[in-house]
Enzyme design. Structure first.
Site, PDB file in Angstrom:
ATOM      1  N   ALA A   1       0.849  -1.193   0.000  1.00 36.08           N
ATOM      2  CA  ALA A   1       0.000   0.000   0.000  1.00 36.08           C
ATOM      3  C   ALA A   1       0.883   1.240   0.000  1.00 36.08           C
ATOM      4  CB  ALA A   1      -0.918  -0.007   1.217  1.00 36.08           C
ATOM      5  N   TRP A   2       0.240   2.406  -0.208  1.00 36.22           N
ATOM      6  CA  TRP A   2       1.032   3.625  -0.380  1.00 36.22           C
ATOM      7  C   TRP A   2       1.256   4.418   0.905  1.00 36.22           C
ATOM      8  CZ3 TRP A   2      -2.369   7.151   1.317  1.00 36.22           C
ATOM      9  CH2 TRP A   2      -3.722   7.060   0.964  1.00 36.22           C
ATOM     10  N   LYS A  18       6.310  -7.785   4.918  1.00 32.36           N
ATOM     11  CA  LYS A  18       5.952  -8.942   4.099  1.00 32.36           C
ATOM     12  C   LYS A  18       7.176  -9.790   3.748  1.00 32.36           C
ATOM     13  CE  LYS A  18       1.833  -6.722   2.201  1.00 32.36           C
ATOM     14  NZ  LYS A  18       0.964  -7.340   3.217  1.00 32.36           N
ATOM     15  N   PRO A  73       4.989  -2.844  -5.228  1.00 35.96           N
ATOM     16  CA  PRO A  73       4.585  -1.672  -4.446  1.00 35.96           C
ATOM     17  C   PRO A  73       3.409  -0.977  -5.108  1.00 35.96           C
ATOM     18  CG  PRO A  73       6.568  -1.183  -5.709  1.00 35.96           C
ATOM     19  CD  PRO A  73       6.252  -2.625  -5.966  1.00 35.96           C
ATOM     20  N   GLY A  75     -12.442  -3.655  -0.612  1.00 36.22           N
ATOM     21  CA  GLY A  75     -12.983  -4.031  -1.910  1.00 36.22           C
ATOM     22  C   GLY A  75     -11.953  -4.706  -2.789  1.00 36.22           C
ATOM     23  N   THR A  76     -10.741  -4.159  -2.803  1.00 33.52           N
ATOM     24  CA  THR A  76      -9.663  -4.775  -3.578  1.00 33.52           C
ATOM     25  C   THR A  76      -9.278  -6.119  -2.978  1.00 33.52           C
ATOM     26  OG1 THR A  76      -8.839  -2.559  -4.098  1.00 33.52           O
ATOM     27  CG2 THR A  76      -7.367  -4.402  -4.550  1.00 33.52           C
ATOM     28  N   LEU A  78      -6.107 -22.002  -5.501  1.00 33.68           N
ATOM     29  CA  LEU A  78      -6.126 -22.446  -4.100  1.00 33.68           C
ATOM     30  C   LEU A  78      -4.902 -21.993  -3.320  1.00 33.68           C
ATOM     31  CD1 LEU A  78      -7.586 -26.078  -4.365  1.00 33.68           C
ATOM     32  CD2 LEU A  78      -8.759 -23.966  -3.741  1.00 33.68           C
ATOM     33  N   GLU A 134      -4.421  -7.496   5.022  1.00 33.60           N
ATOM     34  CA  GLU A 134      -4.620  -6.450   6.030  1.00 33.60           C
ATOM     35  C   GLU A 134      -5.358  -5.328   5.315  1.00 33.60           C
ATOM     36  OE1 GLU A 134      -4.259  -3.236   8.671  1.00 33.60           O
ATOM     37  OE2 GLU A 134      -3.070  -3.232   6.840  1.00 33.60           O
ATOM     38  N   CYS A 149      -4.634   2.686   8.324  1.00 32.89           N
ATOM     39  CA  CYS A 149      -5.821   1.826   8.342  1.00 32.89           C
ATOM     40  C   CYS A 149      -6.306   1.530   9.753  1.00 32.89           C
ATOM     41  CB  CYS A 149      -5.535   0.530   7.597  1.00 32.89           C
ATOM     42  SG  CYS A 149      -4.032  -0.299   8.116  1.00 32.89           S
ATOM     43  N   LYS A 197     -13.701  -9.543  10.529  1.00 34.22           N
ATOM     44  CA  LYS A 197     -14.730  -9.143   9.569  1.00 34.22           C
ATOM     45  C   LYS A 197     -14.101  -8.695   8.237  1.00 34.22           C
ATOM     46  CE  LYS A 197     -17.017  -6.632  12.831  1.00 34.22           C
ATOM     47  NZ  LYS A 197     -18.112  -5.904  13.514  1.00 34.22           N
ATOM     48  N   GLU A 205       0.001 -10.425  10.363  1.00 31.56           N
ATOM     49  CA  GLU A 205       1.382 -10.075  10.077  1.00 31.56           C
ATOM     50  C   GLU A 205       2.094  -9.875  11.411  1.00 31.56           C
ATOM     51  OE1 GLU A 205       2.011  -8.262   5.915  1.00 31.56           O
ATOM     52  OE2 GLU A 205       0.761  -6.819   6.993  1.00 31.56           O
TER      53      GLU A 205
END
Length: 486
Positions: free
Chosen positions: A148-149, A159, A174, A228-229, A241, A247, A281, A452, A459
Site C-alpha cells: 500500500a502507499w 511482508k 509496491p 474491496g480490492t 487455491l 490487512e 488503516c 470481519k 502479520e
C-alpha cells in the site's frame, strides 16, 4: 527523465514494455521518476528469477539465512536518513515520522524473524518400538507481496521478513503511487548477501497485481489495501487455491471512559486520527467519549488540534503532511462536505491548506466533527484522511454495541483507569488489534490483523512465520512391512 524500472535477479531490470507512469511528490507536484509498467514478459522473467533464487535460498540453513537478514537489517538502519527522505518525497508524510518510525520498525521486524527462524522446526513422536513419525516445516515457494502507499517500505519489510526467513522467494509489487523505496530495499537485500532472485520488485498498477494473484506458480499472496480490492485478490487467488494474508480497511473505535486521564485521552485521539495525516488503516476515527468527560475532552481537543503544524513534510517541525494525491484530496474533502450535510458540527479544520507555499500540495487541516451519530456516512465509512468523529455515550453496554456496529474489525482502544473494565470491554470488542490506555503501538512480536472485512491472517508475531511454511509429515517403519496381501 530516465525511466526507472523493476528489480529482478539481483539488479535493476528494464523490460521495454513501452508503457510507464509518473510518480509525484504529493506535497509539491514534482515528478520524482517515470516508472515502467510491468507486462506478462516482465512477470515471467521475475518468476524465473525467483525460481532460481528459491532453489539456492531454501537450501541454505536457517542460520545462514538469519545472518543475511540480520546484515540487511543493519544496512537498512545505516541508510535510515536516505530511506526516510525518499519515503517522505514519495508519500508526503512528515520527516519527523518517517525518520524514527517507518524505517526502524521495518528493520525491527526483519531482525525479529531472523532470530525466530532458528527455532523453526517440526516434531517427532514415537508410535511404538519400530515406528515413529516426524514433521518438517518447509517453505512454500514463490510468494507475492502487494503493498500500500501509506507505509511503502515498512509494508515491504513486514511482508518480506517472514517470507524470506522461512526460505521462500518473494515478488513484491509496491503501490504505483509510491514505487521508489522498495527498489532501494531490494538493493540492500542484495548487498547483505541475499541470493539473486530471492527478493524481486515489479512495478505497475492493478493489472500487475491481478497477474500475480492469478499466477499458478505463486504459492501465497500477502496484500495490504482496501477491503474491496481485498475481495478481488482473494477471488483471483482462489482459482489456484493459494493462501492469502490480507490487512484491509478499518473504521476503528476509540472508547474513552470518564475516569480516563484527560490529557492522555486527548493525546491518543489525536495520534489515532492525525498521525500520517490520517492515512493509517488502524486509526481510531470513531472516538466515543463518556458524557461526564465529553465537554472537557472537546474543549482540550479543539485547542490542541488547532496548534498542530501543517507544512512542508521535509521540515522537522511539520506534524501534518500532504495527502497522497489530488484524487485522494478530493475524496477527503468530499467526505468533509458530506459530514456537514449530514448534520454533524464542524469543531475545527475542514479545509484545504494552501498558504505558506502549500498550494501545489494536497494538505488538509486536521478536522474534528462533534454532534455525530453512528449512522452518519462519515462515521460509517473509511475516509483515510485527518478527519475525526467524536460521539458521546452513557454506559458500557451501549458503547460496546455501538462500537461493534460496523463491517470492519481492524482495531479498537479503551482508555480507563479501571483495568477490570478495560479488559472486560476489550474482550467484547470485535477487533483484531486492541490497545488499553495507548494507541498505535505495533511491535514485531505482536501479531496484527483484522476481523470481519478488515482482513484475513496476521502479520508479525510467531504465527506469521508458520503461515509461510507448509507441513510435511514423514512416517518411518523400522521393522518389516506388514502387508495385508499374501
Amino acid at each position: 527523465m530516465e525511466v526507472t524500472a523493476h528489480y529482478i535477479g539481483g539488479k535493476p531490470f528494464v523490460g521495454d514494455t513501452g508503457e510507464s507512469f509518473a510518480t509525484l511528490n504529493p506535497a509539491t507536484g514534482e515528478v520524482l521518476a517515470h516508472i515502467e509498467q510491468a507486462d506478462e514478459r516482465v512477470l515471467a522473467h521475475a518468476i524465473e528469477s525467483a525460481k532460481l533464487g528459491f532453489s539456492v535460498w531454501s537450501s541454505m540453513s536457517a542460520a545462514e539465512r538469519s545472518r543475511c537478514l540480520l546484515k540487511a537489517a543493519q544496512l537498512i538502519r545505516d541508510h535510515n536518513d536516505e530511506l526516510a527522505e525518499l519515503e517522505v518525497r514519495d508519500t508526503g508524510k512528515p520527516i519527523q515520522e518517517a525518520s524514527v518510525v517507518d524505517i526502524a520498525t521495518g528493520a525491527d521486524v526483519i531482525e525479529y524473524f531472523a532470530g525466530l527462524v532458528n527455532g523453526l522446526g517440526g516434531e517427532q513422536q514415537s508410535l511404538g518400538s519400530n515406528q515413529f513419525f516426524y514433521t518438517r516445516r518447509e517453505p512454500l515457494g514463490i510468494c507475492a507481496g502487494i503493498g500500500a502507499w501509506n507505509y511503502p517500505i515498512q509494508i515491504a519489510m513486514w511482508k518480506a521478513a517472514p517470507a524470506l526467513a522461512a526460505g521462500n522467494a518473494m515478488i513484491f509489487k509496491p503501490s504505483e503511487e509510491t514505487p521508489l523505496s522498495a527498489l532501494k530495499l531490494a538493493e540492500l537485500f542484495t548487498q547483505a548477501g541475499v541470493p539473486d532472485g530471492v527478493f524481486n520488485v515489479v512495478q505497475g498498477d492493478y493489472r500487475v497485481g491481478q497477474m500475480l494473484t492469478a499466477h499458478p506458480e505463486i504459492a501465497k499472496v500477502s496484500f495490504t489495501g482496501e477491503s474491496g480490492t481485498g475481495k478481488k485478490v482473494m477471488a483471483d487467488s482462489a482459482a489456484t487455491l493459494k493462501p492469502v494474508t490480507m490487512e484491509l480497511g478499518g473504521k476503528s473505535p476509540l472508547i474513552i471512559f470518564d475516569d480516563a486521564d484527560l490529557d492522555d485521552a486527548v493525546s491518543a485521539a489525536m495520534v489515532a486520527n492525525f498521525y500520517t495525516q490520517g492515512e493509517v488503516c488502524t486509526h481510531g476515527t470513531r472516538v466515543y467519549v463518556q458524557r461526564a468527560m465529553y465537554d472537557a475532552f472537546v474543549e482540550q481537543l479543539k485547542e490542541r488540534t488547532e496548534k498542530l503544524i501543517v507544512g512542508d513534510p521535509m521540515n522537522m517541525e511539520t506534524q501534518i503532511g500532504s495527502l497522497i494525491s489530488k484524487s485522494h484530496l478530493e475524496k477527503v474533502l468530499g467526505a468533509i462536505s458530506s459530514a456537514k450535510e449530514s448534520g454533524a458540527t464542524l469543531l475545527t479544520g475542514g479545509f484545504q491548506v494552501t498558504e505558506r507555499g502549500l498550494e501545489k500540495g494536497c494538505f488538509v487541516a486536521p478536522t474534528v466533527f462533534v454532534d455525530c451519530r453512528d449512522e452518519m456516512p462519515h462515521v460509517q465509512n473509511e475516509i483515510f484522511g485527518p478527519v475525526m468523529s467524536v460521539l458521546v455515550f452513557d454506559d458500557e453496554d451501549e458503547v460496546i454495541a455501538r462500537a461493534n456496529n460496523t463491517q470492519y474489525g481492524l482495531a479498537a482502544g479503551v482508555f480507563t483507569q479501571n483495568l477490570s473494565k478495560a479488559h472486560r470491554v476489550i474482550h467484547q470488542l470485535q477487533a483484531g488489534i486492541c490497545w488499553i490506555n495507548t494507541w498505535g503501538n505495533s511491535p514485531a512480536e505482536m501479531p496484527v490483523g483484522g476481523y470481519k472485512l478488515s482482513g484475513i491472517g496476521r502479520e508479525n508475531g510467531q504465527e506469521t512465520l508458520l503461515h509461510y511454511t507448509q507441513t510435511k509429515s514423514v512416517f518411518v517403519e523400522l521393522g518389516a512391512f506388514d502387508s495385508p496381501y499374501a
